[in-house]
Design a protein around this motif. Sequence first.
Motif, short mmCIF file in Angstrom:
data_model
loop_
_atom_site.label_atom_id
_atom_site.label_comp_id
_atom_site.label_asym_id
_atom_site.label_seq_id
_atom_site.Cartn_x
_atom_site.Cartn_y
_atom_site.Cartn_z
N GLU A 118 0.84 -1.20 0.00
CA GLU A 118 0.00 0.00 0.00
C GLU A 118 0.87 1.24 0.00
O GLU A 118 1.92 1.28 0.63
CB GLU A 118 -0.93 -0.01 1.20
N LYS A 119 0.40 2.28 -0.69
CA LYS A 119 1.15 3.52 -0.81
C LYS A 119 0.98 4.42 0.40
O LYS A 119 1.77 5.32 0.62
CB LYS A 119 0.71 4.27 -2.07
N GLU A 120 -0.07 4.22 1.17
CA GLU A 120 -0.35 5.02 2.36
C GLU A 120 -0.51 4.06 3.55
O GLU A 120 -0.91 2.93 3.38
CB GLU A 120 -1.65 5.83 2.20
N SER A 121 -0.20 4.54 4.73
CA SER A 121 -0.36 3.69 5.91
C SER A 121 -1.29 4.36 6.91
O SER A 121 -1.49 5.57 6.88
CB SER A 121 1.00 3.42 6.56
N GLY A 122 -1.86 3.55 7.78
CA GLY A 122 -2.71 4.06 8.85
C GLY A 122 -4.16 4.29 8.48
O GLY A 122 -4.93 4.78 9.29
N SER A 123 -4.56 3.92 7.27
CA SER A 123 -5.96 4.14 6.88
C SER A 123 -6.85 3.07 7.50
O SER A 123 -6.41 1.95 7.76
CB SER A 123 -6.10 4.12 5.35
N MET A 124 -8.10 3.43 7.73
CA MET A 124 -9.07 2.48 8.27
C MET A 124 -9.53 1.53 7.17
O MET A 124 -9.72 0.35 7.40
CB MET A 124 -10.26 3.24 8.84
N VAL A 125 -9.69 2.06 5.95
CA VAL A 125 -10.17 1.28 4.81
C VAL A 125 -9.30 1.60 3.60
O VAL A 125 -8.98 2.76 3.37
CB VAL A 125 -11.64 1.63 4.48
N SER A 126 -8.93 0.58 2.84
CA SER A 126 -8.24 0.81 1.58
C SER A 126 -8.94 -0.01 0.50
O SER A 126 -9.39 -1.12 0.74
CB SER A 126 -6.76 0.44 1.67
N MET A 127 -9.06 0.60 -0.69
CA MET A 127 -9.76 -0.05 -1.80
C MET A 127 -8.93 0.10 -3.07
O MET A 127 -8.22 1.07 -3.23
CB MET A 127 -11.12 0.61 -2.03
N ARG A 128 -9.10 -0.84 -3.95
CA ARG A 128 -8.45 -0.79 -5.27
C ARG A 128 -9.55 -0.78 -6.34
O ARG A 128 -10.60 -1.36 -6.17
CB ARG A 128 -7.55 -1.99 -5.47
N ASP A 129 -9.25 -0.11 -7.45
CA ASP A 129 -10.17 -0.04 -8.59
C ASP A 129 -11.60 0.26 -8.16
O ASP A 129 -12.49 -0.57 -8.27
CB ASP A 129 -10.13 -1.35 -9.39
N PHE A 130 -11.80 1.46 -7.67
CA PHE A 130 -13.11 1.82 -7.15
C PHE A 130 -13.70 2.97 -7.95
O PHE A 130 -13.02 3.64 -8.73
CB PHE A 130 -13.02 2.23 -5.68
N SER A 131 -14.98 3.19 -7.75
CA SER A 131 -15.64 4.37 -8.29
C SER A 131 -16.77 4.76 -7.35
O SER A 131 -17.31 3.92 -6.63
CB SER A 131 -16.18 4.11 -9.70
N ARG A 132 -17.06 6.03 -7.34
CA ARG A 132 -18.15 6.56 -6.54
C ARG A 132 -18.92 7.54 -7.41
O ARG A 132 -18.32 8.35 -8.11
CB ARG A 132 -17.60 7.25 -5.30
N VAL A 133 -20.24 7.49 -7.36
CA VAL A 133 -21.09 8.30 -8.22
C VAL A 133 -22.09 9.05 -7.37
O VAL A 133 -22.58 8.52 -6.37
CB VAL A 133 -21.82 7.40 -9.24
N SER A 134 -22.40 10.29 -7.76
CA SER A 134 -23.39 11.09 -7.05
C SER A 134 -24.48 11.55 -8.02
O SER A 134 -24.17 12.00 -9.14
CB SER A 134 -22.73 12.31 -6.41
N TYR A 135 -25.72 11.44 -7.57
CA TYR A 135 -26.87 11.88 -8.36
C TYR A 135 -27.62 12.96 -7.60
O TYR A 135 -27.65 12.97 -6.37
CB TYR A 135 -27.82 10.70 -8.63
N SER A 136 -28.27 13.86 -8.34
CA SER A 136 -29.10 14.89 -7.72
C SER A 136 -30.42 14.28 -7.26
O SER A 136 -30.71 13.12 -7.58
CB SER A 136 -29.37 16.02 -8.73
N LYS A 137 -31.21 15.05 -6.54
CA LYS A 137 -32.52 14.57 -6.09
C LYS A 137 -33.43 14.24 -7.27
O LYS A 137 -34.30 13.40 -7.17
CB LYS A 137 -33.19 15.63 -5.21
N GLU A 138 -33.18 14.92 -8.40
CA GLU A 138 -33.99 14.69 -9.60
C GLU A 138 -33.52 13.45 -10.37
O GLU A 138 -34.13 13.06 -11.36
CB GLU A 138 -33.93 15.91 -10.53
N GLY A 139 -32.40 12.87 -9.95
CA GLY A 139 -31.87 11.68 -10.61
C GLY A 139 -30.84 11.96 -11.67
O GLY A 139 -30.42 11.04 -12.39
#
Length: 179
Positions: free
Chosen positions: A27-48
């Motif tokens: 891992e490139k960073e230490s001390g993290s609570m969670v580490s993930m590889r190849d991830f994505s996160r998406v956000s949508y408005s209330k209207e979709g």
Amino acid sequence: MWKHFLLLLFFVFISCNEKKYLRIEEEKESGSMVSMRDFSRVSYSKEGDLEWKLMGEESYIYPTENKTIVYGFEFYQYENGKYKSYLTGNRGEIDHSSKSVTLEGDVKLRTEEGRTLQSELLNYNLDEKTLSTDSEVVIYSDGTTIRGKGLRADKGLNKYTIIKPSAITVGGTNPLKEK
């Protein structure tokens, strides 16, 4: 019956010893609570409508410090579900408390209008939707290239100030004209 079971078990163990496992790099960073590889996160408005999409090769989450570090940072922004800009960097640090992102290493921004920005360091304030840096920058807009040190801009590069301009190469139309 037991002899058949033991014989079957013996053959299962013999056929399973050739497994190859994918080795995960350190891992490139230490001390993290969670580490993930190849991830994505998406956000949508209330209207979709799609608002933004964040992707990365590696992500390290520090809940007690309220920050996230992303390697291979890719951030797409949308308005009313339509593409507005694409921001990348080798490493991004998201401070959830101050709602800011600091990008380092080969930072690039491209807007839907075709304006581009390049730098080695860039700060993005998510509340104010502003960009800033004290590092060297290059902005390309409609055939004109502006180089300098230091930048203050809106997220779409519609209005920007280069603190210490060092070179301007003009081509196309004037990117500084009033719209």
